[in-house]
Design an enzyme around this catalytic site. Structure first.
Site, PDB file in Angstrom:
ATOM      1  CE  LYS A  78      15.513  -2.177 -32.070  1.00  0.00           C
ATOM      2  NZ  LYS A  78      15.346  -2.280 -33.424  1.00  0.00           N
ATOM      3  CB  SER A 153      15.843  -5.072 -35.779  1.00  0.00           C
ATOM      4  OG  SER A 153      16.037  -4.263 -35.659  1.00  0.00           O
ATOM      5  CB  SER A 154      11.299  -1.844 -33.749  1.00  0.00           C
ATOM      6  OG  SER A 154      12.386  -1.113 -34.025  1.00  0.00           O
ATOM      7  CB  ILE A 174      19.730   0.147 -40.295  1.00  0.00           C
ATOM      8  CG1 ILE A 174      20.617   1.098 -40.541  1.00  0.00           C
ATOM      9  CG2 ILE A 174      19.510  -1.056 -39.541  1.00  0.00           C
ATOM     10  CD1 ILE A 174      22.286   0.387 -40.231  1.00  0.00           C
ATOM     11  N   GLY A 175      17.031  -0.791 -42.131  1.00  0.00           N
ATOM     12  CA  GLY A 175      16.579  -1.365 -42.699  1.00  0.00           C
ATOM     13  C   GLY A 175      14.827  -1.728 -43.408  1.00  0.00           C
ATOM     14  N   GLY A 176      13.988  -1.318 -42.242  1.00  0.00           N
ATOM     15  CA  GLY A 176      12.835  -1.551 -42.179  1.00  0.00           C
ATOM     16  C   GLY A 176      12.259  -1.740 -40.544  1.00  0.00           C
ATOM     17  CB  SER A 177      14.296  -2.031 -37.460  1.00  0.00           C
ATOM     18  OG  SER A 177      15.588  -3.124 -38.341  1.00  0.00           O
TER      19      SER A 177
END
Length: 458
Positions: A78, A153-154, A174-177
């Site tokens: 990433k 975000s990934s 950090i929250g599901g990325s």
């Protein structure tokens, strides 16, 4: 099977017996990427020449009998995981592009073990979205249906893994990325315990995690990535973990099944049916599956939202005006709410992060592992920032993933079915803090239980 579709484990076996070479595999993966990338836009800083130079060096080591643990296996990182010499845009046109001066810990470990870095993968502005919408990168698309997002975000990592851009991909979460794009792209993704994989910069909830087509390949990556690095001041002490010991009998395990997160979007019927069918497979294999009550609340999430809005607003407000305007409008609209939040409200918001942590740990305590959906909905339109596309309601789809970043527990996603439209559905497997290997083992067991998977889209 085409060379670009081979797993890391298969490639290492073939390199060892001489039936394949790192150079021919890298060439095959590059050729496949060049065919798919004009549609998917999953990569940033794709550099075939550098990748082939690394592959030639790897091939020489194999010939000398000096192969490294991941020698010659293609890899993407990433783009927010720094690699020396490559700028780190953080997904936004607001960033001044300057070459990174060093490898971040995950990049350093993978390079030390001989992986061939093909390039970096895309992400949205500052990693703040669960989609691929970015003011810097072209719109990344889901290989299963290019009208849909791969998630974020990934974003690029999920798309690259599903499309066969080699076997190893590394995201951050950090929250599901990691879990959301892995779930929406039908691949395996592990969010390890906080600190298990050293990272830079470290902060609350942030981890790096592998995104692969098989659990075994993720385990191979964990063996490398979990080595210590002093630069992560939040990292765990080194532990002698046999990451490749993936055998686990699920008989007798007490497994919680969480179908109501307590807030957020309701679980749509196809997702609920697929996750419940997965739970029945665990029951048939001898596990005791019990309903688990919702433990997170709207107050917790609203507090967390206020804290992160202020944190992000301060970062963006510090930019010169001409750069600030380049940030994605959705992100600017979300962070604008941080301008009017006072100190007391900010403090109480931060305290709700601790409340969520305590609630998650307590709720999981009676169980060996917990199952849940990864997302309440399947992949949505690629052009949207989130399923609701509303910056005032930005977290409604991450109610099942976010708690375990705050609680620092390991959580993985593995495909458990498909919608009628053919989109993948992710099953989340959550373990106790530090039991990363246990989560991998349970996922490997499910990998053997689940029905045959559909052909990959790439």
């Amino acid at each position: 099977m085409n060379m670009h579709e081979l797993s890391a484990a298969e490639l290492l076996t073939r390199y060892a017996d001489g039936s394949l070479s790192p150079v021919e595999v890298t060439q095959a993966v590059i050729q496949h990427i060049e065919a798919r990338e004009p549609t998917l836009h999953a990569l940033y800083a794709f550099d075939p020449d550098k990748a082939l130079a690394q592959a030639r060096a790897s091939e020489a080591r194999w010939r000398r009998g000096e192969a490294l643990p991941l020698d010659g296996v293609p890899l993407t990182l990433k783009e927010n995981i720094a690699s020396a010499g490559t700028p780190v845009p953080l997904g936004t046109a607001a960033t001044l592009l300057q070459p990174a001066t060093e490898d971040a810990p995950p990049a350093a470990r993978m390079r030390e073990d001989g992986a061939v870095l093909l390039g970096k993968t895309t992400m949205p502005d500052y990693g703040m979205l669960s989609s691929s919408l970015s003011s810097f990168h072209p719109l990344t698309r889901n290989p299963w249906d290019t009208s849909k997002t791969p998630g974020g975000s990934s974003a690029g990592a999920g798309a690259a893994a599903a499309a066969g851009y080699g076997p190893m991909h590394l995201g951050t979460d950090i929250g599901g990325s990691v879990r959301l794009p892995a779930g929406w792209c039908g691949v395996f993704g592990l969010k390890p315990s906080l600190g298990r994989i050293p990272i830079k910069p470290p902060y609350a909830g942030r981890v790096a995690g592998p995104m692969t087509r098989t659990v075994q390949d993720a385990a191979l990556m964990m063996r490398t990535l979990s080595r210590p690095d002093w630069r992560d001041t939040m990292s765990l002490p080194p532990q002698a973990i046999d990451w490749l010991d993936l055998q686990r009998d699920v008989r007798g395990l007490r497994v919680g099944l969480l179908m109501d997160a307590g807030w957020g979007l309701p679980v749509e019927p196809e997702t609920a049916a697929a996750v419940q069918a997965a739970a029945r497979l665990f029951e048939q294999a001898g596990a005791r599956v019990e309903p688990m009550q919702a433990f997170s609340t709207r107050a917790m999430i609203d507090g967390l939202d206020r804290f992160w809005r202020v944190r992000s607003w301060l970062d963006i407000e510090a930019l010169p005006a001409e750069r600030r305007t380049k940030v994605l409008p959705y992100i600017r609209a979300w962070t604008a709410g941080g301008a009017t939040i006072g100190a007391a409200e900010l403090f109480h918001g931060h305290a709700q992060m601790a409340a969520l942590r305590d609630a998650a740990v307590a709720a999981c305590q009676p169980f060996d592992f917990v199952l849940s959906p990864v997302s309440p909905v399947p992949a949505f339109a690629a052009e949207l920032a989130s399923p609701l596309n509303d910056p005032e309601r930005p977290f409604e789809h991450i109610a099942f993933t976010l708690p375990y970043n705050m609680s620092e527990q390991p959580a993985a996603t593995i495909n458990c079915g498909y919608t009628a439209a053919g989109l993948p559905i992710g099953l989340q497997v959550i373990g106790h803090r530090f039991d990363d290997l246990g989560v991998l083992q349970v996922c490997a067991a499910f990998e053997q239980m689940r029905p045959a998977q559909r052909a990959w889209p790439g």
